[in-house]
Design an enzyme around this catalytic site. Structure first.
Site, PDB file in Angstrom:
ATOM      1  N   GLN A   1       0.825  -1.213   0.000  1.00  0.00           N
ATOM      2  CA  GLN A   1       0.000   0.000   0.000  1.00  0.00           C
ATOM      3  C   GLN A   1       0.862   1.268   0.000  1.00  0.00           C
ATOM      4  O   GLN A   1       0.486   2.280   0.598  1.00  0.00           O
ATOM      5  CB  GLN A   1      -0.961  -0.019   1.187  1.00  0.00           C
ATOM      6  CG  GLN A   1      -2.176  -0.914   0.971  1.00  0.00           C
ATOM      7  CD  GLN A   1      -3.017  -0.463  -0.237  1.00  0.00           C
ATOM      8  OE1 GLN A   1      -3.148   0.714  -0.532  1.00  0.00           O
ATOM      9  NE2 GLN A   1      -3.580  -1.441  -0.949  1.00  0.00           N
ATOM     10  N   SER A   2       2.002   1.225  -0.655  1.00  0.00           N
ATOM     11  CA  SER A   2       2.905   2.376  -0.673  1.00  0.00           C
ATOM     12  C   SER A   2       2.290   3.577  -1.403  1.00  0.00           C
ATOM     13  O   SER A   2       1.888   3.476  -2.568  1.00  0.00           O
ATOM     14  CB  SER A   2       4.206   1.970  -1.369  1.00  0.00           C
ATOM     15  OG  SER A   2       4.965   3.118  -1.696  1.00  0.00           O
ATOM     16  N   ASN A   3       2.251   4.709  -0.710  1.00  0.00           N
ATOM     17  CA  ASN A   3       1.812   5.959  -1.344  1.00  0.00           C
ATOM     18  C   ASN A   3       2.879   6.470  -2.289  1.00  0.00           C
ATOM     19  O   ASN A   3       2.588   7.074  -3.316  1.00  0.00           O
ATOM     20  CB  ASN A   3       1.547   7.019  -0.275  1.00  0.00           C
ATOM     21  CG  ASN A   3       0.506   6.561   0.710  1.00  0.00           C
ATOM     22  OD1 ASN A   3      -0.624   6.302   0.340  1.00  0.00           O
ATOM     23  ND2 ASN A   3       0.891   6.427   1.981  1.00  0.00           N
TER      24      ASN A   3
ATOM     25  N   CYS B   1       4.915   4.648  -4.086  1.00  0.00           N
ATOM     26  CA  CYS B   1       4.846   3.893  -5.347  1.00  0.00           C
ATOM     27  C   CYS B   1       3.680   4.376  -6.199  1.00  0.00           C
ATOM     28  O   CYS B   1       3.820   4.523  -7.415  1.00  0.00           O
ATOM     29  CB  CYS B   1       4.738   2.395  -5.066  1.00  0.00           C
ATOM     30  SG  CYS B   1       6.292   1.710  -4.436  1.00  0.00           S
TER      31      CYS B   1
END
Ligand SMILES: *Cc1c(COP(=O)(O)O)cnc(C)c1O
Length: 327
Positions: free
Chosen positions: A75-77, A79
């Site tokens: 859930q990387s913002n 990325c």
């Protein structure tokens, strides 16, 4: 001493607004609270990484790269914003994500796919451990890859937050601001803010709330931030150097670790939603606001203080954490 300002591409809508959280302040009987809205930074549902990516993509383009590679959690913002920037600038984007492919792609992961990025699942490796291998493969296939480090946190990305402090200065009389509170995780935001603050000769205290236990860091996170602030300073020809004594990194709120949502985050998210109609995210800003609320209750601020909470984004992750927010 002559500071060199690096060049950038425009990816977001800046300056981001500043709002005043009057109801939350009075509910907590606390100091005045302002919020810098990087959740509204304009690119693909916003976030602080857009500031770093403006400088990183400029560098990638200058170096003639056609592909970017970066890493993060599922859930990387960071990325998601990288994937969006790559789409905007017509670059290929490879994301090296921790974990396993879920049955349904939700939140940031859903958006990564919408922006046309290619995802490589890497289990426990969520901090870019496998980037070199993927870069080698891309080169063999004839691509010109550019590596954006975990969180965009090198001296190029961190400069985005030196610039952000100057942006803040144009919007608000910051001589009245006593504290700036924000979530700190890969270090670029914190390092850039430290440098921006001293270059602008400001007196406010920068309080980073550590949101990651940092199990796999090779050096302690605080040392990394100071070192990054120094590298960023060097990169713009400033002779200012920092020591660990100048860093405020509060580690009291890491709870059960990165992305594990507890009562602290749940309460902060609901209080902010119900009183200010502002959405925080579960992993970063929910934890940092939970920390701020706890510090206010613990009497760490005077009523006359003016605290600026820097909303660093992350809202799309709310949907992926629906189950743990219910609890
Ligand atoms: C990445 C991120 C942070 C932390 O910023 P760093 O520069 O990595 O320390 C804070 N909040 C959100 C929402 C983020 O995505």
């Amino acid at each position: 001493m002559s500071i060199t300002s690096p060049s950038k591409v425009n990816l977001g809508l800046f300056p981001t607004p500043i709002t005043k959280l009057s109801r939350l302040s009075s509910l907590l009987n606390g100091p005045e609270i302002f919020m810098k809205r990087d959740d509204l930074s304009g690119l693909a549902l916003g976030g602080n990484k857009t500031r770093k990516l403006e400088y990183l993509f400029y560098d990638a383009i200058t170096k003639g790269c056609d592909t970017v590679v970066t890493a993060g959690a599922a859930q990387s913002n960071h990325c998601r914003q990288t994937a969006a920037a790559a789409a905007l600038l017509h670059k290929s984007c490879h994301l090296v994500l921790g974990g396993e492919p879920p049955d349904t792609a939700n939140g940031n992961l859903m958006l990564d796919k919408l922006f046309g990025s290619q995802v490589h699942w890497r289990g426990v490796h969520r901090k870019g451990e496998d980037i070199p291998e993927i870069v080698e493969n891309l080169k063999r296939e004839g691509s010109q890859p550019y590596v954006i480090p975990y969180g965009g946190s090198n001296e190029i990305g961190a400069y985005g937050f030196v610039h952000a402090m100057a942006e803040l200065e144009m919007q608000l009389d910051t001589s009245a601001i006593t504290h700036i509170v924000f979530a700190s995780s890969s270090g670029g935001t914190h390092a850039g803010m430290m440098l921006g603050k001293v270059l602008l000769h400001k007196a406010y205290r920068l309080i980073g709330i550590n949101i990651d236990k940092g199990e796999s860091n090779t050096i302690p996170f605080g040392d990394f931030i100071v070192e990054l602030a120094n590298r960023t300073s060097l990169s713009i020809n400033s002779d200012r150097r920092f020591t660990a004594e100048e860093l405020i990194l509060n580690g009291d709120y890491v709870g059960d670790g990165y992305g594990v949502i507890g009562e602290l985050e749940r309460e902060a998210i609901s209080l902010t939603a119900e009183n200010e109609a502002i959405l925080l995210d579960p992993v970063y800003t929910g934890r940092a606001m939970g920390g701020l609320i706890d510090m206010i209750r613990g009497g760490e601020f005077n009523k006359t203080d003016k605290v600026l909470f820097w909303h660093t984004g992350g809202v799309p992750a709310l949907f992926a954490y629906a189950d743990s927010l219910d609890g």
